[in-house]
Design an enzyme around this catalytic site. Structure first.
Site, short mmCIF file in Angstrom:
data_model
loop_
_atom_site.label_atom_id
_atom_site.label_comp_id
_atom_site.label_asym_id
_atom_site.label_seq_id
_atom_site.Cartn_x
_atom_site.Cartn_y
_atom_site.Cartn_z
N CYS A 62 60.84 88.42 1.45
CA CYS A 62 60.39 89.63 0.77
C CYS A 62 59.57 89.18 -0.44
O CYS A 62 59.17 88.02 -0.51
CB CYS A 62 61.55 90.56 0.40
N HIS A 74 75.09 71.03 1.70
CA HIS A 74 76.33 71.35 0.99
C HIS A 74 76.89 72.72 1.33
O HIS A 74 78.10 72.92 1.26
CB HIS A 74 76.09 71.30 -0.53
C1 RB5 Z 1 59.12 95.27 -2.53
O1 RB5 Z 1 58.18 95.78 -3.43
C2 RB5 Z 1 60.04 94.28 -3.22
O2 RB5 Z 1 60.93 94.95 -4.04
C3 RB5 Z 1 60.76 93.45 -2.20
O3 RB5 Z 1 59.83 92.77 -1.43
C4 RB5 Z 1 61.70 92.39 -2.72
O4 RB5 Z 1 61.09 91.58 -3.64
C5 RB5 Z 1 63.02 92.86 -3.14
O5 RB5 Z 1 63.89 92.08 -3.54
#
Ligand code: RB5
Length: 152
Positions: A71, A104
């Site tokens: 993400c 680990h």
């Molecule tokens: C999305 O904008 C963002 O919040 C997501 O990709 C991530 O970083 C969340 O932890």
């Protein structure tokens, strides 16, 4: 795992990580692994827990040996994946953390932040994550203490 062993990797991302997900899927395939793509497939805004849960499920039910989650920061994905008993998801920013989380912590899911980690570092982290065996020994006792219910 043995050198050259072909694995199935479940890979998932939200809109913030979809580009890096494609790159890492290509890297995994180039290393001879099979990729189970759990989405997302575009930059349209989505919710990262949906993809973390899909990847965690694939690892837990045996469809995949390892998971990879991307993400924007890697934080949301790692929090979501670690809500599953049996998932040990490590948020990794460099080669050393990629190695240590396998050696680990026997991490079975790698989380990366596409907005924080460069493509070459991410690629290297994936390669090291896949190539590093769990050391066992004293770490077994510590992993056993991660099983719920956790008491302090
Ligand atoms: C999305 O904008 C963002 O919040 C997501 O990709 C991530 O970083 C969340 O932890």
């Amino acid at each position: 795992m043995a050198d050259g062993e072909s694995l199935v990797l479940a890979i998932g991302a939200d809109h913030g990580g979809v580009g890096l997900k494609s790159l890492l899927a290509g890297e995994a395939r180039a290393l001879g692994h099979e990729v189970l793509d759990c989405g997302t497939a575009s930059e349209a805004s989505v919710d990262y827990p949906d993809f973390a849960h899909a990847v965690a499920a694939a690892v837990l039910d045996g469809r995949a040996r390892f998971g990879v989650l991307v993400c924007g920061s890697g934080i949301g994905m790692s929090i979501a994946a670690n809500r599953h008993h049996g998932i040990r998801c490590a948020l990794v920013h460099d080669a050393t953390s990629a190695r240590l989380c396998r050696a680990h912590n026997d991490a079975n899911v790698l989380a990366l932040g596409a907005r924080l980690t460069g493509e070459e570092v991410a690629r290297e982290a994936l390669r090291i994550f896949l190539a590093t065996p769990y050391e066992g020994g004293r770490h077994d006792r510590r992993l056993a203490k991660l099983a719920p219910p956790v008491t302090v």
